[in-house]
Structure formats: C-alpha cells, structure tokens
Write an enzyme that holds these catalytic residues in place. Structure first.
Site, PDB file in Angstrom:
ATOM      1  N   LYS A   1      -9.608  -2.080   1.863  1.00  0.00           N
ATOM      2  CA  LYS A   1      -9.498  -0.996   2.781  1.00  0.00           C
ATOM      3  C   LYS A   1     -10.405   0.390   2.020  1.00  0.00           C
ATOM      4  O   LYS A   1     -10.853   1.187   2.715  1.00  0.00           O
ATOM      5  CB  LYS A   1      -7.856  -0.470   2.678  1.00  0.00           C
ATOM      6  CG  LYS A   1      -6.934  -1.795   3.023  1.00  0.00           C
ATOM      7  CD  LYS A   1      -7.268  -2.274   4.148  1.00  0.00           C
ATOM      8  CE  LYS A   1      -6.297  -3.318   4.650  1.00  0.00           C
ATOM      9  NZ  LYS A   1      -6.648  -3.836   6.098  1.00  0.00           N
TER      10      LYS A   1
ATOM     11  N   CYS B   1       0.574  -7.867  12.736  1.00  0.00           N
ATOM     12  CA  CYS B   1       0.442  -8.408  14.370  1.00  0.00           C
ATOM     13  C   CYS B   1      -0.096  -9.679  14.568  1.00  0.00           C
ATOM     14  O   CYS B   1      -0.423  -9.911  15.643  1.00  0.00           O
ATOM     15  CB  CYS B   1      -0.152  -7.324  15.097  1.00  0.00           C
ATOM     16  SG  CYS B   1       0.812  -5.577  15.470  1.00  0.00           S
TER      17      CYS B   1
ATOM     18  N   ASP C   1      -9.811  -9.456   9.139  1.00  0.00           N
ATOM     19  CA  ASP C   1      -9.198  -7.991   8.695  1.00  0.00           C
ATOM     20  C   ASP C   1     -10.164  -6.995   9.093  1.00  0.00           C
ATOM     21  O   ASP C   1      -9.813  -6.029   9.387  1.00  0.00           O
ATOM     22  CB  ASP C   1      -8.801  -7.977   7.485  1.00  0.00           C
ATOM     23  CG  ASP C   1      -7.812  -6.736   7.159  1.00  0.00           C
ATOM     24  OD1 ASP C   1      -6.764  -6.713   8.031  1.00  0.00           O
ATOM     25  OD2 ASP C   1      -7.883  -6.186   5.982  1.00  0.00           O
TER      26      ASP C   1
ATOM     27  N   ARG D   1       1.623 -12.211  -0.433  1.00  0.00           N
ATOM     28  CA  ARG D   1       0.375 -12.612   0.120  1.00  0.00           C
ATOM     29  C   ARG D   1      -0.188 -13.787  -0.546  1.00  0.00           C
ATOM     30  O   ARG D   1      -0.025 -14.109  -1.518  1.00  0.00           O
ATOM     31  CB  ARG D   1      -0.678 -11.274  -0.230  1.00  0.00           C
ATOM     32  CG  ARG D   1      -0.291 -10.011   0.214  1.00  0.00           C
ATOM     33  CD  ARG D   1      -0.889  -9.837   1.508  1.00  0.00           C
ATOM     34  NE  ARG D   1      -0.415  -8.754   2.306  1.00  0.00           N
ATOM     35  CZ  ARG D   1      -0.957  -7.852   3.286  1.00  0.00           C
ATOM     36  NH1 ARG D   1      -2.124  -8.451   3.754  1.00  0.00           N
ATOM     37  NH2 ARG D   1      -0.692  -6.775   3.647  1.00  0.00           N
TER      38      ARG D   1
ATOM     39  N   ARG E   1       0.773  -1.297   0.086  1.00  0.00           N
ATOM     40  CA  ARG E   1       0.015  -0.076  -0.147  1.00  0.00           C
ATOM     41  C   ARG E   1       0.868   1.327   0.034  1.00  0.00           C
ATOM     42  O   ARG E   1       1.762   1.120   0.718  1.00  0.00           O
ATOM     43  CB  ARG E   1      -0.810  -0.029   1.158  1.00  0.00           C
ATOM     44  CG  ARG E   1      -2.003  -1.003   1.239  1.00  0.00           C
ATOM     45  CD  ARG E   1      -3.006  -0.771   2.342  1.00  0.00           C
ATOM     46  NE  ARG E   1      -2.202  -1.321   3.809  1.00  0.00           N
ATOM     47  CZ  ARG E   1      -1.836  -0.557   4.517  1.00  0.00           C
ATOM     48  NH1 ARG E   1      -1.635   0.814   4.417  1.00  0.00           N
ATOM     49  NH2 ARG E   1      -1.285  -1.112   5.717  1.00  0.00           N
TER      50      ARG E   1
ATOM     51  N   HIS F   1     -11.115  -2.137  11.413  1.00  0.00           N
ATOM     52  CA  HIS F   1     -10.099  -2.978  10.962  1.00  0.00           C
ATOM     53  C   HIS F   1      -9.761  -3.846  12.196  1.00  0.00           C
ATOM     54  O   HIS F   1      -8.744  -4.034  12.714  1.00  0.00           O
ATOM     55  CB  HIS F   1      -8.623  -2.009  10.968  1.00  0.00           C
ATOM     56  CG  HIS F   1      -7.301  -2.679  10.488  1.00  0.00           C
ATOM     57  ND1 HIS F   1      -6.074  -2.493  10.469  1.00  0.00           N
ATOM     58  CD2 HIS F   1      -7.374  -3.637   9.528  1.00  0.00           C
ATOM     59  CE1 HIS F   1      -5.390  -3.021   9.653  1.00  0.00           C
ATOM     60  NE2 HIS F   1      -6.180  -4.068   9.050  1.00  0.00           N
TER      61      HIS F   1
ATOM     62  N   SER G   1      -1.581  -3.784  10.784  1.00  0.00           N
ATOM     63  CA  SER G   1      -0.966  -4.723  10.136  1.00  0.00           C
ATOM     64  C   SER G   1       0.169  -5.471  10.521  1.00  0.00           C
ATOM     65  O   SER G   1       0.978  -5.237  11.135  1.00  0.00           O
ATOM     66  CB  SER G   1      -0.624  -4.214   8.820  1.00  0.00           C
ATOM     67  OG  SER G   1      -1.698  -3.205   8.493  1.00  0.00           O
TER      68      SER G   1
ATOM     69  N   TYR H   1      -1.454  -3.747  -7.113  1.00  0.00           N
ATOM     70  CA  TYR H   1      -1.585  -4.604  -6.170  1.00  0.00           C
ATOM     71  C   TYR H   1      -2.277  -4.251  -4.788  1.00  0.00           C
ATOM     72  O   TYR H   1      -2.395  -3.093  -4.222  1.00  0.00           O
ATOM     73  CB  TYR H   1       0.030  -4.619  -5.592  1.00  0.00           C
ATOM     74  CG  TYR H   1       0.323  -5.808  -4.578  1.00  0.00           C
ATOM     75  CD1 TYR H   1      -0.120  -7.057  -4.685  1.00  0.00           C
ATOM     76  CD2 TYR H   1       1.241  -5.610  -3.523  1.00  0.00           C
ATOM     77  CE1 TYR H   1       0.252  -8.205  -3.866  1.00  0.00           C
ATOM     78  CE2 TYR H   1       1.506  -6.533  -2.847  1.00  0.00           C
ATOM     79  CZ  TYR H   1       1.134  -7.840  -3.021  1.00  0.00           C
ATOM     80  OH  TYR H   1       1.396  -8.989  -2.196  1.00  0.00           O
TER      81      TYR H   1
END
Ligand code: OXD
Ligand code: MN
Length: 646
Positions: A264, A308, A331, A426, A106, A284, A306, A255
């Site tokens: 998102k 974690c 997510d 990913r 991102r 989130h 992100s 991507y």
C-alpha cells in the site's frame, strides 16, 4: 541523539536546500556485524542509504538479502526457533504466525503523508469537519516524531536490506525499492509479495529507488515481555510517506500493509504520486482476463474496497459454460497508455496477501489450491492435524480434529462467542502457484485493459451493473463509490463508508487533484479510453438475503461488460447510467431464480438520498478541490433523478 536522527533522515532534502550536512556513515565508523551479503556489492546510493540508517537505528547486525532459497530457509528456521511462526505440517512449507492481538490491521489513523503544503496531500475539509481523506503531517513535525522513535530502534537486532522490484524485474512499468527492516517475518513475506534479491540490484544500476525504512520499534533487550513473541509497539506506531524524497518510514507495527512497504505504501500512496507526475495510474484494482467460447479475450481492471471479494473475483471459476477467467492480479494495478493509446496494466505484486476468512473450496477453489504450499498464514486458527482453519471452512475439515483459535484457545468450537480466526487474518502466497494465472501476468508490457469496473458492498438501491455514459461520468461514478466498512483497517461495524475509487485509505495526494488527473487522461492525443462500469454483487432483498448468487455467476456480468465494450446493443438508458436491456444478461445454466426486478430496481428516494450524501461528502471533505466536471456530473445525476417518475 534526536538531532542526529533528524539530520540523517532528512539529509537528502537538506542537502538539496543547500545546507551543509555531513554524511555520517563511513565503513570505518560502523559498529555492526555484516552477517550476510556484502555492502560492497550495493550501488553507492543504496550503500549510503543503508549506512546512514544503520548509524541511526544501530542494529547489531546487517544482512543484505539475496532472495535465495537458502536464505529463506534460514530465516524461516530462525523465526521458528524464536517462536514467531510454526510449521503447518499438513501442507508443504506452510507456516502460521500469530501476532500480538494489538497489531492486527492497517492503522489508518497513524498513517501520514508529509509535504510542505498540506493541500498537496489532502483536501482541506469544510470548517468544523473531520477530514477522512488521509492524514497530513508537516515535515518538521514528522522529523520530531521520527526522531523520537528511530534512533537506536534496532539495537540488538538485525537490519535486513531488501532490494525489491514492484513489477517484473526490468519492465519499463516497474519500479524498484529498498526496504530496511528489523523483522525477519517481513523479509520472508516480502519475498512472496515482491521480486526480491540480487537480480533487483543488477536492474537498479544508478537509477533512483524508493527508500523504505521499517522497524517494529522494540530494541533489545526488551523491558516488557512480548505477546506471542511478536515484537510491535502499537502505542508509538507511525507510517509516514515523504513524496519529495520518495521515502517511507514505518515504525511500531509488524503486520500487513503497515510493514510490507511495497504494497500500500509504495505501490499505492507513493505510486499514485509518481503516476500523476508521469501521466499514468496506480490503482487499488484487480486485473483479470476473460475469454468467451469464441476464444475472444479481454482484460478488465476492477476497484473494490477491501473485503468486497477482489481476490475471489480475480480467481473466479466462471459458471458460464465455455468461459475462462485468468488472473493477473488481485489488489493493485499500475496502468499506462502505450504509444498506440492503449491502456496497459501490470500487477506490481508477485503474491497474494488475501483475507482468509470466507475463503473456501466453494467461494474460491483456486485460492485454496494456491495456498497449499509455500504460504505464510497470519492470525488464522490451527487444526490438531496441522492444518489451517477459519470462518467459512466448517464443512471442509475432518470431524475428528480439534481447533485452536488465533488467540490460542484450544478446543475452539463454533459455539464459542469469539471467531476462530481474526477477521483480517491473511494468507501470503506466491501468485505463480495460482492454477489460473494468466499467461501474460508477468509480461513486461502489461496487458491491454478494455474496461474499468468500480464496485462496493451496497445492500440497498444500487443495481447489479450499470455503465457510465462517458469518461467524465465514469470518473464521477468512481468518486462517489461507497461500501460497508472492512476488517482490514481499524473501523468498527457495518456502516456504509464513502470510499472513492476504493482508494480512500491509499491516496498519496489530494483526492481533488486525483480526480483532476483522471479527468485529464482523456485529453491525451491518441488515447482510447476504456468504458467504465459499476457493479454490486451484494444487494439484499426485504428479508435481508443476497439477491444475486455472486462468485462464479459474476462471469455473467463480466460477459455483459465485454459485449458492451464490443458495442453490442444490449443496454438502455436509466437515470444512473446504461443498464442491461431485459434478457440481455446470459442466464443459461443459472441455478435457481433471481428476482431481476429487485436486482435492477432504482428507487427514486434512495437515489435522492444518494445525491444528497454525495454532495455533502464532496462539499465537506473535498471542499474547494472538487473539479468543476465532477460538480457538473452530480448536477446531471440530480436532474435525472428528479425528473424520474415515482
Ligand atoms: C488490503 C486492503 O490489505 O485493501 O489489500 O486492506
Ligand atoms: Mn487491498
């Protein structure tokens, strides 16, 4: 050309403002080939959106997606033929894409919210301070940026029309979008991540939809060769959100969150704005169910920045005997109070777009099971027997195979200086394939949420778990979240970053107003407010080793949380919140010993620094927009810390 684009992109708003803007596109004026689907089957509004953007972007072909198996096979075939993906023959219908190495994450610096007033989108930081809570762009400036990019951007390419639903089709909690894209990779990924195709158009009827325009920004013929056959235009990338018209315009990146616009951009940035207007929450957060040996089941939602371990927690195999975890989502959570005042959540997504490195049979066996079929991998390494590889799988591949890295280096070995897989590589895989999906994961009514959990990667000072004193304190705990930086965005190094509510990159509006929205929820007449907790699996000892084993053992913490929800007397007051009373965490069957003293220690100097850092952050970043209740909570924490004996 520029002004044509401006008028087209802005037609809705200009019309609302009373200007007489002609609607350009008619069936007669089109210069594209319909290669799949039928424009006549679209609702008038969707058709209008498609036609005006076809006029703007000038694709050669238009393909209206139906979401069918046949269509998917055809697109995978085309992607393979064009060298964008290759089959991973070791598994069933699994594919590997390698991006241009300059398009791997991102790009927060190029992501904007566009509103008339800057302060609607972001807080105005203190003079001389660089804001970290999102980027704002004025509508006129955005118009010129878009006009420098979108006109003609799909020349020679196919524009795909993707009708998609975030949430189960037809659920009152779901919302519909239409994405136009010139990337077939995006289409096959959106088919995994959302409910996509003909049934969505039926459900849409005459309702509004979120308009999502995406282009990789490489019209044909290209003047430069592509890297890995991956079209992108990183120098000109922009990801813009226009809340007033519910539009997203994304250019230049193919991507992840930059291009799969349901995730998102829609579900969090525009979603959080819709949620504020309509009195709900777009967060989130993962959602999971936990059932104890007595058959009592609760659902919790948890926000972690992100990288974690949200996916690992959401799919955990609990090591506590007799407990069962089920996954609703990994997510994003959309949560609303029902007519009885119960908070209920849906996962708006239909797939997992999980970080691959670190995922293994040891850390997440359910994810490993999930990704063995119908999965698109991006930027992972490849084994000579047709499998995938990444950091963390060293013990799981046959010794005889060789590895080709994500950068195409053959015979990669662990001694190589570079990683085999990109840290933000990913897997994109259907949620329905996860062996522990909850029976109610697609329930249109959502699942009842008993607790909200915040957390981060905090090597120092922050205990394994604590409970907030009340709702306002819980909102403060969410607002003061911090964590080590992630590879999911462009940040470097392991700095501790403020990441309030794990939403810092995803706020659709001013974070000060967002806190106010959370605080106001408790004023709803019959609402039962869930308890709020904070967890930290990542505390390290003086030797730099993790104190808590994590993974399946985290169920012990979830169990404590559920017992607190039930009102069990297993907590005691500390300066930062309620912490477990000695021996109240179930430790049965835990292998090895854990230094509980070190895990729950609350060093006064650390918390003094924390108070200072939070104050500085709020003052500098949120400035005038910090709600009074949050200042009060900070003062209370300060007083409690100061009155703590050394
Ligand atoms: C994600 C992220 O991709 O949070 O889920 O960055
Ligand atoms: Mn995420």
């Amino acid at each position: 050309m520029a002004s044509l684009g401006l008028k087209i992109l802005r037609s809705c708003r200009l019309l609302q403002n009373g200007s007489k803007i002609p609607l350009y596109c008619t069936a007669q004026s089109r210069a594209f080939n319909m290669i799949y689907g039928d424009l006549n089957k679209l609702t008038p509004d969707v058709r209008h959106y498609v036609e005006e953007n076809a006029k703007l972007c000038q694709p050669e072909n238009i393909h209206v997606c139906d979401g069918s198996e046949k269509e998917n096979e055809m697109l995978l075939y085309l992607l393979q033929r064009d060298g964008l993906i290759k089959r991973l023959r070791k598994y069933e219908n699994c594919w590997l894409a390698r991006t241009d190495p300059s398009d791997v994450a991102r790009v927060e610096s190029k992501t904007f919210m566009s509103t008339y007033y800057q302060r609607d989108s972001i807080p105005i930081p203190k003079t001389g301070v660089q804001g970290q809570l999102g980027n704002w762009i004025a509508p006129d400036d955005l118009d010129s940026e878009l006009n420098m990019r979108f006109p003609g951007c799909m020349r020679g390419r196919t524009m795909f029309v993707i009708p998609f639903s975030m949430g189960p089709v037809g659920s009152p909690l779901s919302k519909i979008g239409v994405q136009l894209t010139d990337s077939a990779y995006v289409v096959v990924s959106m088919r995994v991540m959302t409910r996509m195709g003909a049934q969505v158009l039926d459900a849409l009827g005459d309702s509004d939809f979120v308009k999502c325009l995406h282009s990789v920004g490489v019209p044909l013929p290209t003047s430069k060769g592509l890297v890995n056959n991956w079209p992108c235009n990183p120098k000109r990338t922009i990801i813009a959100h226009i809340p007033e018209t519910n539009e997203i315009c994304s250019y230049g990146s193919g991507y992840g969150g930059n291009s799969l616009l349901g995730k998102k951009c829609f579900s969090l940035r525009l979603g959080s704005i819709m949620a504020k207007h309509e009195g709900w929450l777009a967060e989130h957060m993962l959602i999971l169910g936990i059932e104890n040996p007595k058959g009592e089941k609760k659902y919790v939602a948890a926000a972690f920045p992100s990288a974690c371990g949200k996916t690992n927690l959401a799919m955990m195999n609990p090591s506590l005997p007799g407990y069962k975890i089920t996954c609703v989502g990994d997510d994003i959570a959309w949560m609303r109070f029902d007519e009885h005042g119960q908070l209920r959540a849906i996962n708006p997504e239909a797939g997992f777009f999980g970080v691959a490195p670190g995922t293994s049979a040891k850390t997440n066996p359910n994810a490993m099971e999930t990704i063995k079929k119908n999965t698109i991998f991006t930027n992972v390494a490849e084994t000579s027997d047709g499998g995938f590889f990444w950091e963390g799988l060293e013990e799981e591949i046959p010794k005889f195979v060789s590895i080709k890295s994500w950068l195409g280096v053959s015979d990669w070995s662990p001694e190589s200086k570079k990683n085999s897989a990109h840290p933000n590589s990913r897997f994109c895989t259907p949620a329905s394939q996860c062996p522990i999906m909850d029976d109610h994961w697609e329930d249109p009514a959502g699942v009842p949420i008993s607790a909200i959990i915040f957390g981060g990667r905090r090597p120092e000072g922050v205990p394994l778990v604590y409970e907030s004193f009340d709702w306002n304190h819980g909102v403060f705990v969410g607002a003061s979240m911090r964590s080590e930086a992630t590879a999911a965005a462009e940040h470097k190094g392991k700095v501790i970053m403020h990441d309030p509510f794990a939403m810092r990159p995803f706020f659709g509006y001013n974070f000060g107003h967002y806190m106010k929205h959370w605080l106001c929820l408790k004023k709803r007449p019959n609402a039962t407010m869930p308890k709020i907790f904070h967890v930290n699996w990542f505390r390290k000892n003086d030797q730099g080793k993790f104190i808590w084993p994590g993974f399946g053992e985290n169920a012990r913490v979830l169990d404590w949380i559920c017992r607190r929800v039930d009102g069990e007397d297993i907590a005691e007051k500390s300066m930062i919140g309620y912490v477990p009373k000695p021996n109240s965490l179930l430790m049965e069957g835990l292998e090895g010993s854990v230094d509980m003293q070190a895990l729950f220690d609350l060093p006064k100097e650390f918390w003094e620094r924390e108070v200072k850092d939070i104050r500085k952050y709020l003052e500098e970043q949120v400035n005038e927009d910090v709600p009074d209740e949050i200042w009060e909570e900070l003062e209370k924490l300060h007083t409690r810390v100061e009155s703590e004996k050394l």
